[in-house]
Scaffold this motif. Structure first.
Motif, PDB file in Angstrom:
ATOM      1  N   SER A  55       0.323  -7.953   7.767  1.00 51.34           N
ATOM      2  CA  SER A  55      -0.140  -7.114   6.661  1.00 51.34           C
ATOM      3  C   SER A  55      -1.132  -7.895   5.817  1.00 51.34           C
ATOM      4  O   SER A  55      -1.045  -9.117   5.709  1.00 51.34           O
ATOM      5  CB  SER A  55       1.035  -6.698   5.766  1.00 51.34           C
ATOM      6  OG  SER A  55       1.942  -5.901   6.465  1.00 51.34           O
ATOM      7  N   THR A 106      -0.899   3.211   0.698  1.00 51.89           N
ATOM      8  CA  THR A 106      -0.993   3.027  -0.754  1.00 51.89           C
ATOM      9  C   THR A 106       0.136   2.094  -1.170  1.00 51.89           C
ATOM     10  O   THR A 106       1.036   1.783  -0.380  1.00 51.89           O
ATOM     11  CB  THR A 106      -0.838   4.361  -1.502  1.00 51.89           C
ATOM     12  OG1 THR A 106       0.484   4.863  -1.270  1.00 51.89           O
ATOM     13  CG2 THR A 106      -1.883   5.376  -1.072  1.00 51.89           C
ATOM     14  N   ASP A 107       0.129   1.680  -2.452  1.00 51.37           N
ATOM     15  CA  ASP A 107       1.212   0.836  -2.955  1.00 51.37           C
ATOM     16  C   ASP A 107       2.557   1.552  -2.913  1.00 51.37           C
ATOM     17  O   ASP A 107       3.603   0.920  -2.874  1.00 51.37           O
ATOM     18  CB  ASP A 107       0.909   0.380  -4.387  1.00 51.37           C
ATOM     19  CG  ASP A 107      -0.179  -0.677  -4.430  1.00 51.37           C
ATOM     20  OD1 ASP A 107      -0.376  -1.380  -3.412  1.00 51.37           O
ATOM     21  OD2 ASP A 107      -0.839  -0.806  -5.476  1.00 51.37           O
ATOM     22  N   ASP A 108       2.534   2.886  -2.903  1.00 50.52           N
ATOM     23  CA  ASP A 108       3.757   3.686  -2.822  1.00 50.52           C
ATOM     24  C   ASP A 108       4.230   3.890  -1.396  1.00 50.52           C
ATOM     25  O   ASP A 108       5.214   4.591  -1.165  1.00 50.52           O
ATOM     26  CB  ASP A 108       3.542   5.056  -3.466  1.00 50.52           C
ATOM     27  CG  ASP A 108       3.202   4.965  -4.935  1.00 50.52           C
ATOM     28  OD1 ASP A 108       3.579   3.957  -5.568  1.00 50.52           O
ATOM     29  OD2 ASP A 108       2.570   5.899  -5.446  1.00 50.52           O
ATOM     30  N   ALA A 167      -7.384   0.405  -3.717  1.00 46.68           N
ATOM     31  CA  ALA A 167      -6.679  -0.766  -3.202  1.00 46.68           C
ATOM     32  C   ALA A 167      -5.576  -0.298  -2.265  1.00 46.68           C
ATOM     33  O   ALA A 167      -4.832   0.638  -2.584  1.00 46.68           O
ATOM     34  CB  ALA A 167      -6.092  -1.575  -4.344  1.00 46.68           C
ATOM     35  N   TYR A 168      -5.468  -0.941  -1.115  1.00 45.72           N
ATOM     36  CA  TYR A 168      -4.530  -0.515  -0.096  1.00 45.72           C
ATOM     37  C   TYR A 168      -3.857  -1.720   0.553  1.00 45.72           C
ATOM     38  O   TYR A 168      -4.326  -2.848   0.443  1.00 45.72           O
ATOM     39  CB  TYR A 168      -5.245   0.269   1.015  1.00 45.72           C
ATOM     40  CG  TYR A 168      -5.938   1.504   0.511  1.00 45.72           C
ATOM     41  CD1 TYR A 168      -5.218   2.661   0.240  1.00 45.72           C
ATOM     42  CD2 TYR A 168      -7.305   1.517   0.296  1.00 45.72           C
ATOM     43  CE1 TYR A 168      -5.839   3.795  -0.219  1.00 45.72           C
ATOM     44  CE2 TYR A 168      -7.944   2.656  -0.170  1.00 45.72           C
ATOM     45  CZ  TYR A 168      -7.211   3.795  -0.427  1.00 45.72           C
ATOM     46  OH  TYR A 168      -7.836   4.912  -0.891  1.00 45.72           O
ATOM     47  N   LEU A 169      -2.781  -1.431   1.271  1.00 47.84           N
ATOM     48  CA  LEU A 169      -2.129  -2.412   2.130  1.00 47.84           C
ATOM     49  C   LEU A 169      -2.417  -1.989   3.558  1.00 47.84           C
ATOM     50  O   LEU A 169      -2.201  -0.837   3.927  1.00 47.84           O
ATOM     51  CB  LEU A 169      -0.621  -2.432   1.883  1.00 47.84           C
ATOM     52  CG  LEU A 169       0.189  -3.324   2.817  1.00 47.84           C
ATOM     53  CD1 LEU A 169      -0.150  -4.789   2.557  1.00 47.84           C
ATOM     54  CD2 LEU A 169       1.665  -3.077   2.636  1.00 47.84           C
ATOM     55  N   THR A 223      -9.323  -4.002  -0.815  1.00 45.37           N
ATOM     56  CA  THR A 223      -9.819  -3.100  -1.855  1.00 45.37           C
ATOM     57  C   THR A 223     -11.143  -2.529  -1.400  1.00 45.37           C
ATOM     58  O   THR A 223     -12.055  -3.261  -1.030  1.00 45.37           O
ATOM     59  CB  THR A 223     -10.010  -3.844  -3.200  1.00 45.37           C
ATOM     60  OG1 THR A 223      -8.742  -4.359  -3.609  1.00 45.37           O
ATOM     61  CG2 THR A 223     -10.548  -2.905  -4.263  1.00 45.37           C
ATOM     62  N   ARG A 241      -3.888  -7.207   2.104  1.00 48.30           N
ATOM     63  CA  ARG A 241      -4.381  -6.313   1.062  1.00 48.30           C
ATOM     64  C   ARG A 241      -5.886  -6.185   1.194  1.00 48.30           C
ATOM     65  O   ARG A 241      -6.575  -7.146   1.524  1.00 48.30           O
ATOM     66  CB  ARG A 241      -4.042  -6.852  -0.317  1.00 48.30           C
ATOM     67  CG  ARG A 241      -2.542  -6.777  -0.586  1.00 48.30           C
ATOM     68  CD  ARG A 241      -2.243  -6.823  -2.043  1.00 48.30           C
ATOM     69  NE  ARG A 241      -1.574  -5.783  -2.732  1.00 48.30           N
ATOM     70  CZ  ARG A 241      -1.316  -4.537  -2.433  1.00 48.30           C
ATOM     71  NH1 ARG A 241      -1.704  -4.045  -1.334  1.00 48.30           N
ATOM     72  NH2 ARG A 241      -0.660  -3.725  -3.213  1.00 48.30           N
TER      73      ARG A 241
END
Length: 178
Positions: free
Chosen positions: A157, A119-121, A145-147, A161, A159
């Motif tokens: 890496s 996740t973005d976190d 949405a993910y990394l 979705t 991105r």
């Protein structure tokens, strides 16, 4: 000594399981649990997505549906003794990402590369390791949405979705920059 007992009647539960497009979900498992988490009834949907469970006692329950390729869904329900209540459930398709990791210079598959979906976190949602042929699969994913990070040769890496429609194929190239 005389004792008066009040017996409550039983009711059945029926309903259907559909996906977000309205299509019935066949062979979904529907489970009813009591407040302690104990299973009190279970059924499998037919080709029309319908299920039926006769003989349930009144009270509060949780009704859960699950099926291959879908995220499970659960709803609270209260059954009375008189009528046969209806509980319809809606399942969201689970997303899957598949692909191949290859070396950027040789185009050869990279075995044992570590793929992590974050996740973005920075919370890890799923992880996999590539097979001998460099392929991987991340399954049962929630749309969002993910990394995506690939560790090795050096790390890469990107991105991505997921919207729950289809299963994206994400092939990546690993290699050193010049």
């Amino acid at each position: 000594m005389t004792h008066d007992l009040v017996l409550s009647g039983t009711a059945g539960l029926g309903g259907s399981v559909h996906d977000r497009s309205g299509a019935p979900v066949a062979e979904a498992t529907v489970v009813v649990t009591d407040p302690r988490g104990e299973v009190v009834a279970a059924a499998v949907t037919g080709s029309d997505g319908d299920y039926a469970m006769p003989g349930l006692f009144p009270g509060p329950f949780t009704v859960t549906a699950s099926a291959l390729g879908y995220l499970p869904a659960a709803v609270p329900a209260e059954f009375g003794g008189a009528a046969n209540p209806r509980c319809d459930l809606l399942l969201t398709p689970a997303a899957t990402i598949v692909g191949t990791i290859r070396h950027d210079r040789t185009d050869r598959p990279v075995p044992d590369a570590r793929i992590t979906l974050l996740t973005d976190d920075g919370v890890t949602i799923a992880a996999a390791t590539t097979d001998e042929d460099g392929t991987y699969a991340l399954t049962d994913l929630t749309p969002g949405a993910y990394l995506m990070r690939v560790a090795g040769y050096p790390p890469v890496s990107t991105r991505i979705t997921l919207n729950g429609n289809g299963s994206p194929v994400l092939d990546l190239q690993l290699g050193h920059s010049d």
